[in-house]
Design a protein around this motif. Sequence first.
Motif, short mmCIF file in Angstrom:
data_model
loop_
_atom_site.label_atom_id
_atom_site.label_comp_id
_atom_site.label_asym_id
_atom_site.label_seq_id
_atom_site.Cartn_x
_atom_site.Cartn_y
_atom_site.Cartn_z
N ARG A 1 -1.07 -3.47 15.85
CA ARG A 1 -2.28 -2.75 16.25
C ARG A 1 -2.17 -2.32 17.70
NH1 ARG A 1 -2.54 -2.32 11.69
NH2 ARG A 1 -4.05 -3.11 10.20
N GLU B 1 -8.19 -3.45 -4.36
CA GLU B 1 -9.54 -3.37 -3.78
C GLU B 1 -10.63 -3.85 -4.73
OE1 GLU B 1 -10.11 0.65 -2.42
OE2 GLU B 1 -8.60 0.47 -0.84
N TRP C 1 -7.95 -5.31 0.21
CA TRP C 1 -9.27 -5.57 0.78
C TRP C 1 -10.12 -6.46 -0.12
CZ3 TRP C 1 -9.96 0.26 2.40
CH2 TRP C 1 -9.07 0.52 3.44
N ASP D 1 9.10 -2.05 0.57
CA ASP D 1 7.71 -1.67 0.84
C ASP D 1 7.39 -0.35 0.14
OD1 ASP D 1 5.21 -1.85 1.95
OD2 ASP D 1 5.90 -1.84 4.03
N GLN E 1 -2.70 -9.93 7.36
CA GLN E 1 -3.42 -9.73 6.10
C GLN E 1 -2.84 -10.67 5.05
OE1 GLN E 1 -3.01 -5.89 4.07
NE2 GLN E 1 -5.04 -6.16 3.18
P1 C2E Z 1 2.41 -0.87 4.94
O1 C2E Z 1 3.50 -1.73 5.44
O2 C2E Z 1 2.53 -0.38 3.54
O3 C2E Z 1 1.10 -1.74 5.14
C1 C2E Z 1 0.00 -1.70 4.28
C2 C2E Z 1 -1.09 -0.81 4.83
O4 C2E Z 1 -2.17 -0.75 3.90
C3 C2E Z 1 -1.72 -1.35 6.12
O5 C2E Z 1 -2.13 -0.23 6.90
C4 C2E Z 1 -2.93 -2.11 5.60
O6 C2E Z 1 -3.94 -2.29 6.58
C5 C2E Z 1 -3.38 -1.19 4.49
N1 C2E Z 1 -4.14 -1.87 3.45
C6 C2E Z 1 -4.09 -3.17 3.10
N2 C2E Z 1 -4.91 -3.45 2.07
C7 C2E Z 1 -5.49 -2.27 1.73
C8 C2E Z 1 -6.45 -1.89 0.71
O7 C2E Z 1 -6.93 -2.69 -0.09
N3 C2E Z 1 -6.79 -0.58 0.67
C9 C2E Z 1 -6.30 0.35 1.54
N4 C2E Z 1 -6.71 1.61 1.43
N5 C2E Z 1 -5.39 0.02 2.51
C10 C2E Z 1 -5.00 -1.27 2.59
P2 C2E Z 1 -1.84 -0.15 8.47
O8 C2E Z 1 -2.02 -1.50 9.08
O9 C2E Z 1 -2.63 1.00 8.98
O10 C2E Z 1 -0.29 0.17 8.54
C11 C2E Z 1 0.19 1.39 8.06
C12 C2E Z 1 1.70 1.39 8.02
O11 C2E Z 1 2.25 1.33 9.34
C13 C2E Z 1 2.29 0.21 7.29
O12 C2E Z 1 2.22 0.41 5.90
C14 C2E Z 1 3.70 0.22 7.84
O13 C2E Z 1 4.49 1.17 7.18
C15 C2E Z 1 3.48 0.68 9.28
N6 C2E Z 1 3.50 -0.49 10.18
C16 C2E Z 1 2.51 -1.35 10.48
N7 C2E Z 1 2.93 -2.30 11.34
C17 C2E Z 1 4.25 -2.05 11.58
C18 C2E Z 1 5.26 -2.68 12.40
O14 C2E Z 1 5.06 -3.70 13.06
N8 C2E Z 1 6.50 -2.10 12.38
C19 C2E Z 1 6.77 -0.98 11.64
N9 C2E Z 1 8.02 -0.47 11.67
N10 C2E Z 1 5.85 -0.38 10.86
C20 C2E Z 1 4.60 -0.90 10.84
#
Ligand code: C2E
Length: 294
Positions: free
Chosen positions: A63, A242, A261, A182, A45
């Motif tokens: 993912r 957003e 987004w 974060d 992103q």
């Molecule tokens: P995060 O690191 O705070 O990542 C941001 C999350 O917000 C991501 O969700 C992203 O898709 C989402 N997001 C981005 N822009 C927007 C927006 O405009 N509106 C909304 N509503 N959401 C947005 P995602 O991909 O579902 O990931 C969720 C969490 O999972 C991440 O939060 C992070 O804490 C964890 N995560 C994801 N990938 C990894 C990884 O490789 N390792 C670890 N340890 N944690 C991960």
Amino acid sequence: RAKSEGPGRSSIFDTSMHDQVRERIELEVALRQALAEDQLRVHYQPLVRLETGVPVGAEALVRWEHPERGAIPPMTFIPIAEDAGLIGSIGTWVRQEALRQLGVWRSEGVVGEDFYLSINVSPRQLSEPELPLIVSGEMLRYGVPAHCVALEMTESVMVDGSSVTARVLFELRELGVKLLIDDFGTGFSALGYLRRFPVTGVKIDRSFVIGLGANVEDDEIVRAVVAMSHALGLSVIAEGVETPLQREALYAIGVVNGQGWLWGAAVPAAEFAERWHHAAVATPEMPAMAALYG
Ligand code: C2E
Ligand code: MG
Ligand code: MG
Ligand code: MG
């Protein structure tokens, strides 16, 4: 937890508890298989300059496409990976895949010299004393300089972290890697850790961004957080942007970079390259803030 459900609910509770445990075990088994069978992917992103919409970097987000159940969100499987002792393997896989991809993008000229990838790390990974050495080896292998790598961690890492974690963070910072907090603002009780640890920036949590431009109090909270961050020399990225209104409010406050987004969700590497090719040119991460504050 069981007690607070009160008497008379225990059988319902037992049943749902049983289902939860079963679900968790099933997911854990499936997750081990996912790792072994290469079912995990990394999506990217853009992290953009609010002023121009040009990416300065990207966040790597894991993912998982389950063969029968479809996409399982990281919010569901990362905690399971942490409990099951799988987060080290998953974290290593994500980091190597992301760094490999960045190496390819750099050599193909898809991204500029200073374009960086921001990679999420769990507390457990940061308590691994060998991590800095491993990361430095990976950067060498994939031809990625340290200033093109950021690691994102929640503030709990610094609040609960051991002395080993502290050393790991200092060694990573010594390599030149960026260290970002974060979901900034969601969990802290004291901000002293910002001075005690070699943090380089914060990502303001989406919950503070939602009301911007519409809710005066949210504007004031973000204004205070940004002023403090800049006073401490920290970079600021706003999460979950957003709407154009949120972008305007952030820009007026002096935030330089954002993610959300409004510009694009996380997408596979090929799609990211197609969409952002040539756009992701070198841009300074923090221009003169004085100019923005006026
Ligand atoms: P995060 O690191 O705070 O990542 C941001 C999350 O917000 C991501 O969700 C992203 O898709 C989402 N997001 C981005 N822009 C927007 C927006 O405009 N509106 C909304 N509503 N959401 C947005 P995602 O991909 O579902 O990931 C969720 C969490 O999972 C991440 O939060 C992070 O804490 C964890 N995560 C994801 N990938 C990894 C990884 O490789 N390792 C670890 N340890 N944690 C991960
Ligand atoms: Mg993150
Ligand atoms: Mg975040
Ligand atoms: Mg978040």
